[in-house]
Design a protein around this motif. Structure first.
Motif, PDB file in Angstrom:
ATOM      1  N   ASP A  32      -3.425 -29.259  38.295  1.00 57.95           N
ATOM      2  CA  ASP A  32      -3.691 -28.327  37.630  1.00 57.95           C
ATOM      3  C   ASP A  32      -3.299 -27.235  38.019  1.00 57.95           C
ATOM      4  OD1 ASP A  32      -6.094 -26.190  37.017  1.00 57.95           O
ATOM      5  OD2 ASP A  32      -6.883 -26.252  39.052  1.00 57.95           O
ATOM      6  N   PRO A  33      -2.018 -26.799  37.379  1.00 59.86           N
ATOM      7  CA  PRO A  33      -0.416 -25.972  37.319  1.00 59.86           C
ATOM      8  C   PRO A  33      -0.961 -24.251  38.091  1.00 59.86           C
ATOM      9  CG  PRO A  33      -0.479 -26.788  35.442  1.00 59.86           C
ATOM     10  CD  PRO A  33      -1.702 -28.072  36.593  1.00 59.86           C
ATOM     11  N   VAL A  34      -0.866 -23.078  38.261  1.00 64.46           N
ATOM     12  CA  VAL A  34      -0.707 -22.401  38.074  1.00 64.46           C
ATOM     13  C   VAL A  34       0.454 -21.477  37.906  1.00 64.46           C
ATOM     14  CG1 VAL A  34      -2.083 -20.197  39.396  1.00 64.46           C
ATOM     15  CG2 VAL A  34      -2.722 -22.331  40.204  1.00 64.46           C
ATOM     16  N   TYR A  35       0.669 -20.707  36.770  1.00 65.35           N
ATOM     17  CA  TYR A  35       1.083 -19.679  36.643  1.00 65.35           C
ATOM     18  C   TYR A  35       1.391 -18.749  37.132  1.00 65.35           C
ATOM     19  CZ  TYR A  35       3.959 -24.208  34.684  1.00 65.35           C
ATOM     20  OH  TYR A  35       4.654 -25.278  34.266  1.00 65.35           O
ATOM     21  N   GLU A  36       2.062 -18.144  38.380  1.00 66.43           N
ATOM     22  CA  GLU A  36       1.845 -16.385  38.529  1.00 66.43           C
ATOM     23  C   GLU A  36       2.109 -15.442  37.790  1.00 66.43           C
ATOM     24  OE1 GLU A  36       1.111 -14.675  43.282  1.00 66.43           O
ATOM     25  OE2 GLU A  36       0.446 -15.875  42.599  1.00 66.43           O
ATOM     26  N   LEU A  37       2.142 -14.542  37.257  1.00 68.93           N
ATOM     27  CA  LEU A  37       3.263 -13.332  36.493  1.00 68.93           C
ATOM     28  C   LEU A  37       2.982 -12.353  37.511  1.00 68.93           C
ATOM     29  CD1 LEU A  37       1.604 -13.898  32.913  1.00 68.93           C
ATOM     30  CD2 LEU A  37       3.186 -15.760  34.546  1.00 68.93           C
ATOM     31  N   GLN A  38       4.140 -12.261  38.023  1.00 77.33           N
ATOM     32  CA  GLN A  38       4.466 -11.027  39.123  1.00 77.33           C
ATOM     33  C   GLN A  38       5.504 -10.042  38.507  1.00 77.33           C
ATOM     34  OE1 GLN A  38       1.859  -9.901  40.984  1.00 77.33           O
ATOM     35  NE2 GLN A  38       0.740 -11.931  41.622  1.00 77.33           N
ATOM     36  N   PRO A  39       6.046  -8.291  38.623  1.00 72.63           N
ATOM     37  CA  PRO A  39       4.313  -7.916  38.776  1.00 72.63           C
ATOM     38  C   PRO A  39       2.866  -7.686  38.455  1.00 72.63           C
ATOM     39  CG  PRO A  39       5.844  -6.330  38.516  1.00 72.63           C
ATOM     40  CD  PRO A  39       6.502  -7.702  38.732  1.00 72.63           C
ATOM     41  N   VAL A  40       3.235  -8.258  37.390  1.00 75.01           N
ATOM     42  CA  VAL A  40       2.035  -7.887  36.553  1.00 75.01           C
ATOM     43  C   VAL A  40       0.856  -8.571  37.376  1.00 75.01           C
ATOM     44  CG1 VAL A  40       3.258  -7.114  34.859  1.00 75.01           C
ATOM     45  CG2 VAL A  40       2.479  -9.846  34.738  1.00 75.01           C
ATOM     46  N   GLY A  41       0.834  -9.407  38.318  1.00 77.22           N
ATOM     47  CA  GLY A  41      -0.716  -9.665  38.790  1.00 77.22           C
ATOM     48  C   GLY A  41      -1.284 -10.616  37.987  1.00 77.22           C
ATOM     49  N   LEU A  42      -0.910 -11.592  37.182  1.00 75.27           N
ATOM     50  CA  LEU A  42      -1.143 -12.308  36.591  1.00 75.27           C
ATOM     51  C   LEU A  42      -1.943 -13.825  36.216  1.00 75.27           C
ATOM     52  CD1 LEU A  42      -1.261 -10.178  32.869  1.00 75.27           C
ATOM     53  CD2 LEU A  42      -3.453 -10.283  34.165  1.00 75.27           C
ATOM     54  N   GLU A  43      -2.378 -14.639  36.099  1.00 79.70           N
ATOM     55  CA  GLU A  43      -2.121 -15.793  36.241  1.00 79.70           C
ATOM     56  C   GLU A  43      -2.504 -16.698  34.767  1.00 79.70           C
ATOM     57  OE1 GLU A  43      -3.951 -17.089  40.277  1.00 79.70           O
ATOM     58  OE2 GLU A  43      -5.869 -17.708  38.544  1.00 79.70           O
ATOM     59  N   VAL A  44      -2.135 -17.718  34.826  1.00 79.74           N
ATOM     60  CA  VAL A  44      -2.704 -18.097  33.839  1.00 79.74           C
ATOM     61  C   VAL A  44      -2.623 -20.174  34.757  1.00 79.74           C
ATOM     62  CG1 VAL A  44      -1.901 -19.771  31.772  1.00 79.74           C
ATOM     63  CG2 VAL A  44      -1.053 -17.548  31.476  1.00 79.74           C
ATOM     64  N   ARG A  45      -3.611 -21.123  33.840  1.00 78.81           N
ATOM     65  CA  ARG A  45      -4.130 -21.818  35.203  1.00 78.81           C
ATOM     66  C   ARG A  45      -4.838 -22.913  34.383  1.00 78.81           C
ATOM     67  NH1 ARG A  45      -5.787 -22.844  40.700  1.00 78.81           N
ATOM     68  NH2 ARG A  45      -5.594 -20.572  41.232  1.00 78.81           N
ATOM     69  N   GLY A  46      -4.166 -24.222  34.072  1.00 79.06           N
ATOM     70  CA  GLY A  46      -4.929 -25.329  34.525  1.00 79.06           C
ATOM     71  C   GLY A  46      -3.681 -26.396  33.259  1.00 79.06           C
ATOM     72  N   MET A  47      -3.830 -27.429  33.404  1.00 79.14           N
ATOM     73  CA  MET A  47      -2.882 -28.507  32.711  1.00 79.14           C
ATOM     74  C   MET A  47      -2.741 -28.003  31.310  1.00 79.14           C
ATOM     75  SD  MET A  47      -0.400 -30.414  32.316  1.00 79.14           S
ATOM     76  CE  MET A  47      -0.211 -31.558  33.668  1.00 79.14           C
ATOM     77  N   ASP A  48      -4.039 -27.288  30.670  1.00 78.14           N
ATOM     78  CA  ASP A  48      -4.158 -26.837  29.383  1.00 78.14           C
ATOM     79  C   ASP A  48      -3.777 -26.056  28.508  1.00 78.14           C
ATOM     80  OD1 ASP A  48      -5.504 -29.910  28.288  1.00 78.14           O
ATOM     81  OD2 ASP A  48      -8.035 -28.970  28.880  1.00 78.14           O
ATOM     82  N   ALA A  49      -2.992 -25.474  29.553  1.00 80.09           N
ATOM     83  CA  ALA A  49      -2.878 -23.992  29.343  1.00 80.09           C
ATOM     84  C   ALA A  49      -1.236 -24.262  29.257  1.00 80.09           C
ATOM     85  CB  ALA A  49      -3.053 -22.653  30.150  1.00 80.09           C
ATOM     86  N   ALA A  50      -1.216 -24.819  31.139  1.00 78.36           N
ATOM     87  CA  ALA A  50       0.401 -25.017  30.714  1.00 78.36           C
ATOM     88  C   ALA A  50       1.570 -26.268  29.419  1.00 78.36           C
ATOM     89  CB  ALA A  50       0.498 -26.728  32.025  1.00 78.36           C
ATOM     90  N   ARG A  51       0.280 -26.621  29.237  1.00 79.05           N
ATOM     91  CA  ARG A  51       1.032 -27.064  27.659  1.00 79.05           C
ATOM     92  C   ARG A  51       1.428 -26.548  26.805  1.00 79.05           C
ATOM     93  NH1 ARG A  51       1.476 -33.120  25.523  1.00 79.05           N
ATOM     94  NH2 ARG A  51       0.904 -33.536  27.491  1.00 79.05           N
ATOM     95  N   ALA A  52      -0.247 -25.917  26.559  1.00 76.60           N
ATOM     96  CA  ALA A  52       0.081 -24.496  25.483  1.00 76.60           C
ATOM     97  C   ALA A  52       1.369 -23.434  25.596  1.00 76.60           C
ATOM     98  CB  ALA A  52      -1.008 -24.060  25.381  1.00 76.60           C
ATOM     99  N   TYR A  53       1.276 -23.288  26.825  1.00 77.53           N
ATOM    100  CA  TYR A  53       2.942 -22.197  27.027  1.00 77.53           C
ATOM    101  C   TYR A  53       4.303 -22.726  26.374  1.00 77.53           C
ATOM    102  CZ  TYR A  53       6.055 -21.111  30.002  1.00 77.53           C
ATOM    103  OH  TYR A  53       7.557 -20.619  30.834  1.00 77.53           O
ATOM    104  N   TYR A  54       3.908 -24.027  26.946  1.00 82.45           N
ATOM    105  CA  TYR A  54       5.390 -25.511  27.284  1.00 82.45           C
ATOM    106  C   TYR A  54       5.110 -25.271  25.256  1.00 82.45           C
ATOM    107  CZ  TYR A  54       6.795 -25.148  31.443  1.00 82.45           C
ATOM    108  OH  TYR A  54       7.249 -24.828  33.712  1.00 82.45           O
ATOM    109  N   GLU A  55       4.614 -25.632  24.776  1.00 84.60           N
ATOM    110  CA  GLU A  55       4.456 -25.610  23.332  1.00 84.60           C
ATOM    111  C   GLU A  55       4.852 -24.629  22.957  1.00 84.60           C
ATOM    112  OE1 GLU A  55       1.170 -27.227  22.222  1.00 84.60           O
ATOM    113  OE2 GLU A  55       1.665 -29.754  22.425  1.00 84.60           O
ATOM    114  N   TYR A  56       4.509 -23.197  23.694  1.00 83.73           N
ATOM    115  CA  TYR A  56       5.379 -22.321  22.922  1.00 83.73           C
ATOM    116  C   TYR A  56       6.868 -21.465  23.648  1.00 83.73           C
ATOM    117  CZ  TYR A  56       6.119 -17.202  21.934  1.00 83.73           C
ATOM    118  OH  TYR A  56       6.103 -15.597  21.098  1.00 83.73           O
TER     119      TYR A  56
END
Length: 143
Positions: A32-56
């Motif tokens: 269940d990885p979490v990608y935290e984006l700072q300083p915008v204060g957002l996150e992308v969470r979960g393996m499905d989201a990680a896969r979609a991110y890396y594919e993009y």
């Protein structure tokens, strides 16, 4: 895992990312990885989201990288930090410009728990593409 083993996983993750190897990159992550984006204060969470991110990321963002320099690298009990300056080609103008980014590869149980990234919002929008629109405020996606 020892800290030394965790650092090896983090370095393997960075190498797989650089090589554009989707499956090897995902194999370094906890479930269940979490990608935290700072300083915008957002996150992308979960393996499905990680896969979609890396594919993009591999298909759309990596071709824009003209080069990069690792300026600094450090480790502590939380993770492996890496400071980069990327030479990035603008999709529309074709001009190449410098984009600084700091990534902290966060140690998890058996792999990486995710990453905490520090960069401009404009870089995150290009880097994450449509996955950026799925990001939620930090902590809102937990549980």
């Amino acid at each position: 895992m020892s800290r030394e083993q965790k650092v090896k996983v983090a370095l393997a993750h960075a190498a797989a990312e650089t090589e554009g190897d989707l499956e090897a990159t995902l194999a370094t992550l906890d479930p269940d990885p979490v990608y935290e984006l700072q300083p915008v204060g957002l996150e992308v969470r979960g393996m499905d989201a990680a896969r979609a991110y890396y594919e993009y990321f591999f298909a759309n963002f990596m071709p824009l990288i003209e080069g990069f320099e690792l300026r600094s690298e450090w480790e502590n009990d939380e993770g492996l930090g890496q400071e980069y300056v990327m030479q990035l080609r603008d999709k529309e103008s074709g001009e190449v410009h410098a984009e600084p980014i700091i990534g902290i590869l966060l140690f998890g149980e058996t792999g990486l728990a995710g990453e905490r990234l520090y960069a401009s919002e404009s870089l995150f929008k290009v880097m994450f593409g449509p996955i950026y629109d799925r990001a939620v405020p930090v902590g809102a996606g937990a549980g």
